[in-house]
Design a protein around this motif. Sequence first.
Motif, PDB file in Angstrom:
ATOM      1  N   ALA A   1       0.833  -1.201   0.000  1.00 50.42           N
ATOM      2  CA  ALA A   1       0.000   0.000   0.000  1.00 50.42           C
ATOM      3  C   ALA A   1       0.872   1.257   0.000  1.00 50.42           C
ATOM      4  N   LYS A   2       1.974   1.234   0.738  1.00 51.05           N
ATOM      5  CA  LYS A   2       2.889   2.381   0.760  1.00 51.05           C
ATOM      6  C   LYS A   2       3.495   2.611  -0.619  1.00 51.05           C
ATOM      7  N   ARG A   3       3.884   1.529  -1.294  1.00 53.74           N
ATOM      8  CA  ARG A   3       4.433   1.672  -2.652  1.00 53.74           C
ATOM      9  C   ARG A   3       3.378   2.217  -3.608  1.00 53.74           C
ATOM     10  N   LEU A   4       2.153   1.713  -3.489  1.00 48.30           N
ATOM     11  CA  LEU A   4       1.067   2.218  -4.334  1.00 48.30           C
ATOM     12  C   LEU A   4       0.796   3.693  -4.048  1.00 48.30           C
ATOM     13  N   LEU A   5       0.838   4.068  -2.788  1.00 52.32           N
ATOM     14  CA  LEU A   5       0.624   5.468  -2.425  1.00 52.32           C
ATOM     15  C   LEU A   5       1.716   6.351  -3.017  1.00 52.32           C
ATOM     16  N   ARG A   6       2.965   5.894  -2.945  1.00 49.96           N
ATOM     17  CA  ARG A   6       4.076   6.652  -3.529  1.00 49.96           C
ATOM     18  C   ARG A   6       3.859   6.867  -5.024  1.00 49.96           C
ATOM     19  N   GLU A   7       3.462   5.799  -5.704  1.00 51.27           N
ATOM     20  CA  GLU A   7       3.215   5.909  -7.143  1.00 51.27           C
ATOM     21  C   GLU A   7       2.033   6.823  -7.433  1.00 51.27           C
ATOM     22  N   THR A   8       1.005   6.753  -6.600  1.00 49.82           N
ATOM     23  CA  THR A   8      -0.162   7.621  -6.779  1.00 49.82           C
ATOM     24  C   THR A   8       0.234   9.082  -6.600  1.00 49.82           C
ATOM     25  N   LEU A   9       1.066   9.361  -5.603  1.00 52.32           N
ATOM     26  CA  LEU A   9       1.540  10.731  -5.390  1.00 52.32           C
ATOM     27  C   LEU A   9       2.394  11.207  -6.559  1.00 52.32           C
ATOM     28  N   SER A  10       3.211  10.330  -7.111  1.00 57.28           N
ATOM     29  CA  SER A  10       4.023  10.682  -8.285  1.00 57.28           C
ATOM     30  C   SER A  10       3.127  11.015  -9.467  1.00 57.28           C
ATOM     31  N   LEU A  11       2.096  10.222  -9.639  1.00 54.81           N
ATOM     32  CA  LEU A  11       1.129  10.463 -10.712  1.00 54.81           C
ATOM     33  C   LEU A  11       0.429  11.810 -10.498  1.00 54.81           C
ATOM     34  N   GLN A  12       0.081  12.099  -9.264  1.00 58.80           N
ATOM     35  CA  GLN A  12      -0.568  13.368  -8.935  1.00 58.80           C
ATOM     36  C   GLN A  12       0.358  14.544  -9.254  1.00 58.80           C
ATOM     37  N   GLU A  13       1.637  14.415  -8.956  1.00 58.33           N
ATOM     38  CA  GLU A  13       2.599  15.479  -9.254  1.00 58.33           C
ATOM     39  C   GLU A  13       2.668  15.752 -10.742  1.00 58.33           C
ATOM     40  N   VAL A  14       2.671  14.686 -11.548  1.00 54.70           N
ATOM     41  CA  VAL A  14       2.710  14.854 -12.998  1.00 54.70           C
ATOM     42  C   VAL A  14       1.445  15.568 -13.476  1.00 54.70           C
ATOM     43  N   LEU A  15       0.294  15.168 -12.937  1.00 53.58           N
ATOM     44  CA  LEU A  15      -0.959  15.825 -13.322  1.00 53.58           C
ATOM     45  C   LEU A  15      -0.961  17.307 -12.952  1.00 53.58           C
ATOM     46  N   LEU A  16      -0.405  17.641 -11.794  1.00 51.29           N
ATOM     47  CA  LEU A  16      -0.332  19.046 -11.391  1.00 51.29           C
ATOM     48  C   LEU A  16       0.589  19.839 -12.316  1.00 51.29           C
ATOM     49  N   THR A  17       1.716  19.257 -12.678  1.00 52.95           N
ATOM     50  CA  THR A  17       2.629  19.916 -13.606  1.00 52.95           C
ATOM     51  C   THR A  17       1.939  20.143 -14.946  1.00 52.95           C
ATOM     52  N   MET A  18       1.228  19.125 -15.407  1.00 53.89           N
ATOM     53  CA  MET A  18       0.509  19.229 -16.666  1.00 53.89           C
ATOM     54  C   MET A  18      -0.559  20.322 -16.575  1.00 53.89           C
ATOM     55  N   LYS A  19      -1.279  20.375 -15.477  1.00 49.89           N
ATOM     56  CA  LYS A  19      -2.307  21.400 -15.268  1.00 49.89           C
ATOM     57  C   LYS A  19      -1.682  22.788 -15.345  1.00 49.89           C
ATOM     58  N   LEU A  20      -0.570  22.980 -14.656  1.00 51.29           N
ATOM     59  CA  LEU A  20       0.105  24.282 -14.677  1.00 51.29           C
ATOM     60  C   LEU A  20       0.565  24.643 -16.082  1.00 51.29           C
ATOM     61  N   ASN A  21       1.095  23.674 -16.818  1.00 49.13           N
ATOM     62  CA  ASN A  21       1.526  23.936 -18.188  1.00 49.13           C
ATOM     63  C   ASN A  21       0.358  24.302 -19.091  1.00 49.13           C
ATOM     64  N   LEU A  22      -0.765  23.631 -18.906  1.00 53.41           N
ATOM     65  CA  LEU A  22      -1.951  23.937 -19.705  1.00 53.41           C
ATOM     66  C   LEU A  22      -2.490  25.317 -19.367  1.00 53.41           C
ATOM     67  N   GLU A  23      -2.519  25.654 -18.081  1.00 46.84           N
ATOM     68  CA  GLU A  23      -2.977  26.984 -17.680  1.00 46.84           C
ATOM     69  C   GLU A  23      -2.059  28.074 -18.218  1.00 46.84           C
ATOM     70  N   GLN A  24      -0.771  27.798 -18.228  1.00 51.81           N
ATOM     71  CA  GLN A  24       0.198  28.753 -18.739  1.00 51.81           C
ATOM     72  C   GLN A  24      -0.002  28.975 -20.235  1.00 51.81           C
ATOM     73  N   GLY A  25      -0.354  27.908 -20.936  1.00 46.06           N
ATOM     74  CA  GLY A  25      -0.599  28.004 -22.367  1.00 46.06           C
ATOM     75  C   GLY A  25      -1.843  28.801 -22.709  1.00 46.06           C
ATOM     76  N   MET A  26      -2.773  28.907 -21.762  1.00 46.53           N
ATOM     77  CA  MET A  26      -4.006  29.660 -22.001  1.00 46.53           C
ATOM     78  C   MET A  26      -3.819  31.165 -21.804  1.00 46.53           C
ATOM     79  N   SER A  27      -2.770  31.537 -21.105  1.00 46.04           N
ATOM     80  CA  SER A  27      -2.597  32.968 -20.811  1.00 46.04           C
ATOM     81  C   SER A  27      -1.724  33.675 -21.817  1.00 46.04           C
TER      82      SER A  27
END
Length: 150
Positions: A124-150
């Motif tokens: 479960a700890k390993r899965l949580l780590r991977e889930t957090l890594s996935l979340q970080e990538v999604l946040l980076t992608m969100k920021l990049n998309l928002e930056q592209g809109m401005s």
Amino acid sequence: MSVEGYLKKHAEALVKDVGIEAACALTGKSKATLGRYYSDQDEHGDRFMPVDVVAQLEAAARFPHVTAALADLRGITLSYSPEKRNATSGGVNHDVVTLAQRFAQLMAEYNIAIEDGKISPNEAKRLLRETLSLQEVLLTMKLNLEQGMS
């Protein structure tokens, strides 16, 4: 899991991230006192880590465990990555590739974890780590998309 149990688990993760000896030195608290903050025993059920202790420990930790737990309880998503503070972004295309790689890693970890029909605490700890890594990538992608809109 109750809110109290959730916070205690993250307080424990914070202390273990810093190391019990270092946590004692940083906060001036004993091992027993720190242990009471995350103990799930009934007699310590109403004891929680004070905010100043959380702040001291999170300054030394690799991840703000308690802050992230509090944010999660409120439905708030935090973006935290000390390695990326001044890093340049690879853009949305790079994010999509990274997202696919992280998701594949999460699925691989899940496949290994579920082989015996149950997910152990370490799995479960390993899965949580991977889930957090996935979340970080999604946040980076969100920021990049928002930056592209401005």
